[in-house]
Design a protein around this motif. Structure first.
Motif, PDB file in Angstrom:
ATOM      1  N   ILE A 196       2.656   7.811   7.572  1.00 39.98           N
ATOM      2  CA  ILE A 196       2.010   6.628   7.096  1.00 39.98           C
ATOM      3  C   ILE A 196       2.663   6.247   5.677  1.00 39.98           C
ATOM      4  CG2 ILE A 196      -0.076   5.243   6.293  1.00 39.98           C
ATOM      5  CD1 ILE A 196      -1.621   6.882   7.987  1.00 39.98           C
ATOM      6  N   LEU A 197       3.038   7.397   4.754  1.00 39.54           N
ATOM      7  CA  LEU A 197       3.668   6.911   3.654  1.00 39.54           C
ATOM      8  C   LEU A 197       4.993   6.842   3.547  1.00 39.54           C
ATOM      9  CD1 LEU A 197       1.878   9.804   1.398  1.00 39.54           C
ATOM     10  CD2 LEU A 197       1.574   7.410   1.309  1.00 39.54           C
ATOM     11  N   THR A 198       5.607   7.492   4.701  1.00 41.00           N
ATOM     12  CA  THR A 198       7.136   7.149   4.983  1.00 41.00           C
ATOM     13  C   THR A 198       7.285   5.849   5.661  1.00 41.00           C
ATOM     14  OG1 THR A 198       7.477   9.702   5.584  1.00 41.00           O
ATOM     15  CG2 THR A 198       9.108   8.110   6.539  1.00 41.00           C
ATOM     16  N   GLY A 199       6.497   5.288   6.503  1.00 37.26           N
ATOM     17  CA  GLY A 199       6.434   3.965   6.977  1.00 37.26           C
ATOM     18  C   GLY A 199       6.204   3.106   5.719  1.00 37.26           C
ATOM     19  N   LEU A 200       5.449   3.194   4.900  1.00 37.17           N
ATOM     20  CA  LEU A 200       5.051   2.076   3.711  1.00 37.17           C
ATOM     21  C   LEU A 200       6.338   2.244   3.021  1.00 37.17           C
ATOM     22  CD1 LEU A 200       1.355   2.741   3.006  1.00 37.17           C
ATOM     23  CD2 LEU A 200       2.211   0.945   3.990  1.00 37.17           C
ATOM     24  N   GLY A 201       6.785   3.310   2.662  1.00 36.53           N
ATOM     25  CA  GLY A 201       7.952   3.361   1.802  1.00 36.53           C
ATOM     26  C   GLY A 201       9.089   2.548   2.340  1.00 36.53           C
ATOM     27  N   VAL A 242       9.132   0.243   4.375  1.00 34.57           N
ATOM     28  CA  VAL A 242       8.763  -1.434   4.347  1.00 34.57           C
ATOM     29  C   VAL A 242       9.017  -1.662   2.852  1.00 34.57           C
ATOM     30  CG1 VAL A 242       6.943  -2.881   4.340  1.00 34.57           C
ATOM     31  CG2 VAL A 242       7.061  -1.357   6.257  1.00 34.57           C
ATOM     32  N   PHE A 243       8.705  -1.041   1.995  1.00 32.14           N
ATOM     33  CA  PHE A 243       8.834  -1.160   0.667  1.00 32.14           C
ATOM     34  C   PHE A 243      10.235  -1.375   0.250  1.00 32.14           C
ATOM     35  CE2 PHE A 243       9.196  -0.245  -3.998  1.00 32.14           C
ATOM     36  CZ  PHE A 243       8.427  -1.358  -4.751  1.00 32.14           C
TER      37      PHE A 243
END
Length: 89
Positions: free
Chosen positions: A4-9, A11-12
């Motif tokens: 999840i953190l990788t995906g949000l990163g 996107v950012f």
């Protein structure tokens, strides 16, 4: 959680790249300017295409919207197909 953190990163980082590319590719203001605006919004598997100005962008946006719609439908249907296939084995 790490995924999840990788995906949000990602996107950012993508949003930052888009912002920088918009700033770097903005045309210099001259005496006369014209603008063409076009885009699409993908709500679920339904594409909504909009735009004004030159009509040459419309077929490209429609093609891109149709391709993304097919990909979205595949992502919706593919888990059910794989689940059914795994249940049979």
């Amino acid at each position: 959680m790490r995924l999840i953190l990788t995906g949000l990163g990602l996107v950012f980082i993508g949003a930052i790249i888009l912002a920088f590319s918009e700033v770097l590719s903005s045309p210099q203001v001259s005496g006369t300017t014209s603008s063409n605006v076009g885009g699409f919004i993908l709500i679920g598997p339904i594409p909504i295409v909009f735009g004004s100005g030159n009509q040459a962008l419309f077929p490209q946006l429609m093609t891109f919207g149709i391709i993304l719609t097919i990909i979205a439908i595949l992502f919706y249907v593919l888990p059910f197909i794989l689940l059914r296939k795994n249940q049979r084995n």
